[in-house]
Design a protein around this motif. Structure first.
Motif, PDB file in Angstrom:
ATOM      1  N   GLY A 106       0.832  -1.195   0.000  1.00 26.38           N
ATOM      2  CA  GLY A 106       0.000   0.000   0.000  1.00 26.38           C
ATOM      3  C   GLY A 106       0.866   1.244   0.000  1.00 26.38           C
ATOM      4  N   LYS A 107       0.218   2.392   0.195  1.00 30.33           N
ATOM      5  CA  LYS A 107       0.950   3.657   0.261  1.00 30.33           C
ATOM      6  C   LYS A 107       1.766   3.689   1.551  1.00 30.33           C
ATOM      7  CE  LYS A 107      -2.291   6.380  -2.429  1.00 30.33           C
ATOM      8  NZ  LYS A 107      -3.222   7.520  -2.385  1.00 30.33           N
ATOM      9  N   LEU A 108       2.963   4.229   1.450  1.00 29.27           N
ATOM     10  CA  LEU A 108       3.891   4.262   2.567  1.00 29.27           C
ATOM     11  C   LEU A 108       3.254   4.827   3.826  1.00 29.27           C
ATOM     12  CD1 LEU A 108       6.696   3.980   3.835  1.00 29.27           C
ATOM     13  CD2 LEU A 108       7.268   6.186   2.835  1.00 29.27           C
ATOM     14  N   GLY A 109       2.564   5.952   3.711  1.00 24.48           N
ATOM     15  CA  GLY A 109       1.945   6.579   4.878  1.00 24.48           C
ATOM     16  C   GLY A 109       0.948   5.657   5.555  1.00 24.48           C
ATOM     17  N   ASP A 110       0.144   4.945   4.758  1.00 22.01           N
ATOM     18  CA  ASP A 110      -0.833   4.013   5.320  1.00 22.01           C
ATOM     19  C   ASP A 110      -0.147   2.838   6.001  1.00 22.01           C
ATOM     20  OD1 ASP A 110      -2.833   5.625   4.262  1.00 22.01           O
ATOM     21  OD2 ASP A 110      -3.071   4.395   2.459  1.00 22.01           O
ATOM     22  N   LEU A 111       0.925   2.336   5.400  1.00 21.38           N
ATOM     23  CA  LEU A 111       1.638   1.202   5.973  1.00 21.38           C
ATOM     24  C   LEU A 111       2.349   1.586   7.271  1.00 21.38           C
ATOM     25  CD1 LEU A 111       2.956  -0.390   2.696  1.00 21.38           C
ATOM     26  CD2 LEU A 111       1.182  -1.306   4.189  1.00 21.38           C
ATOM     27  N   LYS A 112       2.903   2.788   7.323  1.00 18.97           N
ATOM     28  CA  LYS A 112       3.533   3.241   8.562  1.00 18.97           C
ATOM     29  C   LYS A 112       2.494   3.353   9.678  1.00 18.97           C
ATOM     30  CE  LYS A 112       6.675   6.467   6.501  1.00 18.97           C
ATOM     31  NZ  LYS A 112       7.283   7.798   6.616  1.00 18.97           N
ATOM     32  N   ALA A 113       1.338   3.908   9.361  1.00 20.17           N
ATOM     33  CA  ALA A 113       0.280   4.048  10.366  1.00 20.17           C
ATOM     34  C   ALA A 113      -0.193   2.678  10.844  1.00 20.17           C
ATOM     35  CB  ALA A 113      -0.891   4.852   9.785  1.00 20.17           C
ATOM     36  N   PHE A 114      -0.349   1.738   9.923  1.00 20.15           N
ATOM     37  CA  PHE A 114      -0.762   0.376  10.265  1.00 20.15           C
ATOM     38  C   PHE A 114       0.271  -0.283  11.167  1.00 20.15           C
ATOM     39  CE2 PHE A 114      -0.605  -4.204   8.908  1.00 20.15           C
ATOM     40  CZ  PHE A 114      -1.735  -4.608   9.609  1.00 20.15           C
ATOM     41  N   ALA A 115       1.545  -0.182  10.818  1.00 18.69           N
ATOM     42  CA  ALA A 115       2.609  -0.780  11.629  1.00 18.69           C
ATOM     43  C   ALA A 115       2.655  -0.147  13.014  1.00 18.69           C
ATOM     44  CB  ALA A 115       3.962  -0.633  10.929  1.00 18.69           C
ATOM     45  N   ASN A 116       2.473   1.167  13.088  1.00 20.85           N
ATOM     46  CA  ASN A 116       2.463   1.842  14.391  1.00 20.85           C
ATOM     47  C   ASN A 116       1.293   1.356  15.246  1.00 20.85           C
ATOM     48  OD1 ASN A 116       4.769   3.375  13.969  1.00 20.85           O
ATOM     49  ND2 ASN A 116       3.627   5.081  13.098  1.00 20.85           N
ATOM     50  N   GLU A 117       0.137   1.178  14.620  1.00 26.38           N
ATOM     51  CA  GLU A 117      -1.035   0.699  15.349  1.00 26.38           C
ATOM     52  C   GLU A 117      -0.779  -0.695  15.927  1.00 26.38           C
ATOM     53  OE1 GLU A 117      -5.841  -0.059  14.664  1.00 26.38           O
ATOM     54  OE2 GLU A 117      -4.631   0.773  13.033  1.00 26.38           O
ATOM     55  N   ILE A 118      -0.197  -1.561  15.113  1.00 27.41           N
ATOM     56  CA  ILE A 118       0.081  -2.937  15.547  1.00 27.41           C
ATOM     57  C   ILE A 118       1.148  -2.958  16.643  1.00 27.41           C
ATOM     58  CG2 ILE A 118       1.205  -5.097  14.798  1.00 27.41           C
ATOM     59  CD1 ILE A 118      -1.441  -5.172  13.643  1.00 27.41           C
ATOM     60  N   THR A 119       2.267  -2.297  16.414  1.00 23.03           N
ATOM     61  CA  THR A 119       3.409  -2.423  17.320  1.00 23.03           C
ATOM     62  C   THR A 119       3.231  -1.658  18.619  1.00 23.03           C
ATOM     63  OG1 THR A 119       4.609  -0.627  16.224  1.00 23.03           O
ATOM     64  CG2 THR A 119       5.026  -2.894  15.439  1.00 23.03           C
ATOM     65  N   SER A 120       2.264  -0.750  18.691  1.00 20.23           N
ATOM     66  CA  SER A 120       2.044  -0.011  19.936  1.00 20.23           C
ATOM     67  C   SER A 120       1.025  -0.684  20.844  1.00 20.23           C
ATOM     68  CB  SER A 120       1.609   1.423  19.625  1.00 20.23           C
ATOM     69  OG  SER A 120       0.349   1.419  18.983  1.00 20.23           O
ATOM     70  N   MET A 121       0.450  -1.803  20.409  1.00 23.93           N
ATOM     71  CA  MET A 121      -0.529  -2.512  21.237  1.00 23.93           C
ATOM     72  C   MET A 121       0.125  -3.093  22.480  1.00 23.93           C
ATOM     73  SD  MET A 121      -2.866  -4.791  18.740  1.00 23.93           S
ATOM     74  CE  MET A 121      -3.908  -4.041  17.518  1.00 23.93           C
ATOM     75  N   LYS A 122      -0.606  -3.019  23.591  1.00 24.88           N
ATOM     76  CA  LYS A 122      -0.141  -3.652  24.822  1.00 24.88           C
ATOM     77  C   LYS A 122      -0.072  -5.153  24.580  1.00 24.88           C
ATOM     78  CE  LYS A 122      -0.995  -4.153  29.695  1.00 24.88           C
ATOM     79  NZ  LYS A 122      -1.889  -3.880  30.805  1.00 24.88           N
ATOM     80  N   GLY A 123       1.072  -5.738  24.877  1.00 23.26           N
ATOM     81  CA  GLY A 123       1.277  -7.164  24.634  1.00 23.26           C
ATOM     82  C   GLY A 123       2.237  -7.425  23.491  1.00 23.26           C
ATOM     83  N   VAL A 124       2.396  -6.446  22.590  1.00 24.71           N
ATOM     84  CA  VAL A 124       3.394  -6.576  21.523  1.00 24.71           C
ATOM     85  C   VAL A 124       4.733  -6.164  22.123  1.00 24.71           C
ATOM     86  CG1 VAL A 124       4.170  -5.759  19.262  1.00 24.71           C
ATOM     87  CG2 VAL A 124       1.732  -6.182  19.659  1.00 24.71           C
ATOM     88  N   LEU A 125       5.669  -7.098  22.148  1.00 24.79           N
ATOM     89  CA  LEU A 125       6.951  -6.878  22.808  1.00 24.79           C
ATOM     90  C   LEU A 125       7.970  -6.203  21.901  1.00 24.79           C
ATOM     91  CD1 LEU A 125       7.146 -10.402  24.472  1.00 24.79           C
ATOM     92  CD2 LEU A 125       6.380  -8.261  25.523  1.00 24.79           C
TER      93      LEU A 125
END
Length: 155
Positions: A106-125
């Motif tokens: 996808g577009k870089l901006g969308d992928l960065k936002a998606f990765a940030n959403e995933i990696t900032s979740m409580k439980g993601v180490l």
């Protein structure tokens, strides 16, 4: 050498020694190949400045599956972004920890936002976004938040 232009580079002796030591540890057989990679990396940085650039890549994460509903939350977010997630791989690391690899596009901006959403979740180490621009093949990666908690070490 056809298709290659030779150039000269002037470096202080200390800088050249440090460079030679560094590229030797990385397994380069020549300074030229190491310099080519440095130039490619420098040029690739421009692609990271264009959030409209189409990219393909991976989000790699390690998470504690015993953390409250983390598996359900990760699945929900992936379904919400199903237009970007093309494949996922799930690996059990031990009794408590799992690794998940998401292949996305996808577009870089969308992928960065998606990765940030995933990696900032409580439980993601740990989490990292690694991308390639299909137009050039240049690789990029962004390290994300690293959390250490129960059952996880910094080693």
């Amino acid at each position: 050498m056809d298709g290659v232009t030779r150039i000269g580079v002037s470096l202080e002796p200390e800088l050249l020694k440090a460079f030679d030591d560094s590229i030797s540890k990385k397994g380069y057989v020549s300074r030229s190949e190491a310099i080519r990679d440095l130039v490619r990396d420098s040029l690739a940085e421009n692609e990271w400045k264009n959030d409209e650039e189409w990219m393909v890549g991976t989000v790699v994460m390690v998470y504690d599956h015993t953390s409250t509903s983390i598996s359900d939350r990760l699945t929900e977010v992936q379904h919400e972004h199903g237009h970007m997630v093309t494949t996922s791989v799930h690996i059990h690391l031990d009794h408590d920890k799992c690794m998940e690899i998401l292949i996305c596009e996808g577009k870089l901006g969308d992928l960065k936002a998606f990765a940030n959403e995933i990696t900032s979740m409580k439980g993601v180490l740990r989490g990292r976004l690694t991308m390639a621009a299909p137009s050039t093949g240049n690789l990029h990666h962004i390290g994300h938040r690293h959390r250490f908690g129960r059952g996880c070490s910094t080693a």
